[in-house]
Design a protein around this motif. Structure first.
Motif, mmCIF file in Angstrom:
data_model
loop_
_atom_site.group_PDB
_atom_site.id
_atom_site.type_symbol
_atom_site.label_atom_id
_atom_site.label_comp_id
_atom_site.label_asym_id
_atom_site.label_seq_id
_atom_site.Cartn_x
_atom_site.Cartn_y
_atom_site.Cartn_z
ATOM 1 N N LEU A 1 41.375 35.508 41.615
ATOM 2 C CA LEU A 1 42.362 35.472 40.535
ATOM 3 C C LEU A 1 43.596 34.669 40.891
ATOM 4 O O LEU A 1 44.104 33.915 40.065
ATOM 5 N N VAL A 2 44.101 34.853 42.100
ATOM 6 C CA VAL A 2 45.318 34.160 42.541
ATOM 7 C C VAL A 2 45.170 33.822 44.021
ATOM 8 O O VAL A 2 44.250 34.284 44.699
ATOM 9 N N THR A 3 46.104 33.005 44.517
ATOM 10 C CA THR A 3 46.228 32.760 45.951
ATOM 11 C C THR A 3 47.429 33.549 46.452
ATOM 12 O O THR A 3 48.532 33.428 45.905
ATOM 13 N N ILE A 4 47.223 34.358 47.482
ATOM 14 C CA ILE A 4 48.288 35.205 48.003
ATOM 15 C C ILE A 4 49.035 34.469 49.098
ATOM 16 O O ILE A 4 48.434 33.985 50.071
ATOM 17 N N LEU A 5 50.362 34.361 48.939
ATOM 18 C CA LEU A 5 51.201 33.634 49.878
ATOM 19 C C LEU A 5 51.907 34.556 50.867
ATOM 20 O O LEU A 5 52.090 34.199 52.036
ATOM 21 N N ARG A 6 52.348 35.694 50.403
ATOM 22 C CA ARG A 6 53.019 36.689 51.252
ATOM 23 C C ARG A 6 52.696 38.072 50.711
ATOM 24 O O ARG A 6 52.329 38.230 49.546
ATOM 25 N N VAL B 1 52.359 35.487 44.857
ATOM 26 C CA VAL B 1 51.086 34.854 44.512
ATOM 27 C C VAL B 1 51.325 33.483 43.895
ATOM 28 O O VAL B 1 52.417 33.162 43.403
ATOM 29 N N LEU B 2 50.265 32.679 43.933
ATOM 30 C CA LEU B 2 50.280 31.327 43.379
ATOM 31 C C LEU B 2 49.168 31.214 42.349
ATOM 32 O O LEU B 2 48.010 31.524 42.648
ATOM 33 N N LEU B 3 49.525 30.772 41.130
ATOM 34 C CA LEU B 3 48.527 30.553 40.088
ATOM 35 C C LEU B 3 47.947 29.143 40.214
ATOM 36 O O LEU B 3 48.527 28.274 40.878
ATOM 37 N N PRO B 4 46.795 28.875 39.594
ATOM 38 C CA PRO B 4 46.161 27.553 39.746
ATOM 39 C C PRO B 4 47.040 26.386 39.319
ATOM 40 O O PRO B 4 46.869 25.271 39.822
ATOM 41 N N ASN B 5 47.993 26.608 38.412
ATOM 42 C CA ASN B 5 48.841 25.506 37.949
ATOM 43 C C ASN B 5 50.094 25.335 38.798
ATOM 44 O O ASN B 5 50.975 24.543 38.465
ATOM 45 N N GLY B 6 50.213 26.080 39.892
ATOM 46 C CA GLY B 6 51.358 25.929 40.779
ATOM 47 C C GLY B 6 52.466 26.936 40.572
ATOM 48 O O GLY B 6 53.419 26.968 41.354
ATOM 49 N N VAL B 7 52.382 27.771 39.536
ATOM 50 C CA VAL B 7 53.402 28.797 39.304
ATOM 51 C C VAL B 7 53.274 29.877 40.383
ATOM 52 O O VAL B 7 52.177 30.348 40.655
#
Length: 451
Positions: free
Chosen positions: A185-190, A101-107
């Motif tokens: 809540l988050v962006t899912i990448l994989r 997952v990716l948090l809004p601040n790029g983590v």
């Protein structure tokens, strides 16, 4: 905001946001571990394409919504999808190993079940990820007993956040919490998915009932026989498909009835599967349910009948002004531009339904319900009103003698308020046409201690 395949009921994503469409480029199966029965995929891959790539391994992803030919894995994760196969494989939350997952601040990081040792390791970093885990742990510790007590124990609970995934008995599963969160809540990448073996043999039994409630009543008698898929279809869905001339041959194969249960059994041998199906039928014959039956062990005929269920969205959605087509991916922005400065091009049903709230308020304010009911239910005038509104020829709902808001103002609040205050926001139909539904909701809330 992430977007899946646009196969939700209205093909929606959101009103105002930067929308990320993963389905164009992020569609790869990155790895498959046959021994562990897992695979790592990108969120834009379509479910049917994924299962096609997995076919040589003898494995597949278990949850299968009716829109499996179009829905993406990312969208399924956002919705916590399940489908007819939920009897065997459960929901998406039951079939996720980990998420990147990716948090809004790029983590960005991988998450899943978290042991105490793993939690301590994350905590030592002192970064935003550790802060997130720390707050989730505190949330779990404070409300664990409340979650255990109040979360409904039902197989297909897909609404709300999966706070129960954070409980110790579920391994403090952060990925499980994020499933069903609709990209909020988050962006899912994989996603690392848990796979199930492909079933070798199947038979489909279609049970016919006089009404949808009778079909529902029979479900508890079906479940002990452990079907691998179970789905209900009512007469409205059948009627909509008949109007659009969809699946005519498959509809002809349905048994007699106005509502149906599609019950599928699976196993290693056809004899084993047919035995299970016949045992279920024998049990139903000895009960009060007594359905009509269509028994299919031909895969081609089975697929035709399942198409009756995949076509449900197609039977009720269409391109503007073209009722014989299917398109569920038009969003609000497109339609806004499409009809800008040319409202006359809208379907009449858009205008009649769009103005319904204002019309209903005017009728209620002027107390004209009985007059409108008399006009809209006179035989010739009723047909004219339906045609003018551009909707299907069916009985027009009657305005209630007293709208819900006026009934409540006259009656007043009666709840003790011991559990707090609730804002009940009735829609147009509940307020002006079916206030008894809202009245029942108010009675339940007040009896439960709310005001």
């Amino acid at each position: 905001m992430s977007r899946g395949g646009g196969t939700s009921l209205a093909g929606q994503c959101t009103n105002t946001a930067v929308v990320i469409d993963w389905s164009k480029y992020c569609t790869a199966v990155e790895s498959v571990d046959v021994a562990a029965r897992t695979c790592v995929v990108q969120p834009g891959i379509v479910l049917e394409a994924l299962n096609g790539e997995l076919a040589p391994t003898g494995l597949r992803y278990g949850p299968e919504p009716a829109t499996h030919a179009n829905c993406t894995i990312g969208g399924m994760i956002g919705n916590n999808s399940c489908g007819a196969t939920a009897q065997r494989t459960g929901k998406v939350v039951d079939n996720i190993r980990r998420l990147e997952v990716l948090l809004p601040n790029g983590v960005r990081f991988w998450c899943g079940k978290t042991t105490d040792e793993r939690y301590a390791e994350i905590e030592r970093h002192g970064d935003l990820r550790s802060a997130v885990y720390r707050q989730l742990r505190a949330l779990r510790d404070e409300y664990a007993d409340e979650v255990r007590r109040r979360y409904p124990d039902i197989p297909r609970r897909v609404s709300g956040y999966n706070l129960d995934s954070l409980l110790p008995e579920h391994g403090f599963d952060v990925a499980g919490l994020l499933v069903g969160s609709e990209s909020a809540l988050v962006t899912i990448l994989r996603a690392e998915l848990e796979l199930v073996p492909v079933i070798k043999e199947r038979v489909l039994v279609v049970l016919g009932f006089p009404s949808i409630d009778k079909a529902a009543d029979a479900v508890p008698a079906v479940l002990p026989h452990e079907p691998i898929a179970l789905e209900g279809i009512d007469s409205r869905l059948i009627h909509d498909q008949q109007l659009k001339h969809i699946n005519a041959r498959a509809l002809h194969e349905l048994p007699e009835g106005n509502a149906f249960l599609m019950v599928q059994f699976g196993g290693d041998t056809l004899a084993e599967v047919e035995k299970a199906a016949h045992e279920m039928l024998a049990g139903l014959d000895e009960s009060e349910h007594g359905p009509t039956v269509a028994f299919l062990d031909d895969p081609a005929h089975e697929e035709e009948l399942w198409q009756v269920r995949e076509a449900g969205l197609g039977a009720t959605a269409h391109v503007p002004d073209k009722p014989d087509t299917f398109e569920a991916t038009y969003n609000a922005e497109f339609l806004s531009h499409h009809y800008a400065k040319r409202q006359w091009r809208r379907p009449r049903s858009d205008l009649s339904m769009g103005w319904l709230p204002a019309i209903a308020q005017l009728v209620g304010r002027l107390r004209l319900g009985s007059v409108v009911n008399a006009v809209t239910h006179a035989p010739l005038l009723s047909r004219a009103a339906v045609a003018l509104a551009g909707v299907e020829n069916r009985e027009i709902p009657k305005f209630a003698a007293e709208p819900l808001h006026r009934w409540f103002s006259r009656r007043g609040a009666r709840g003790s308020g011991s559990r707090g205050t609730v804002l009940l926001w009735p829609d147009t139909f509940t307020n002006f046409l079916h206030p008894h539904v809202g009245q029942a909701a108010i009675d339940v809330l007040e009896d439960a201690g709310w005001r």
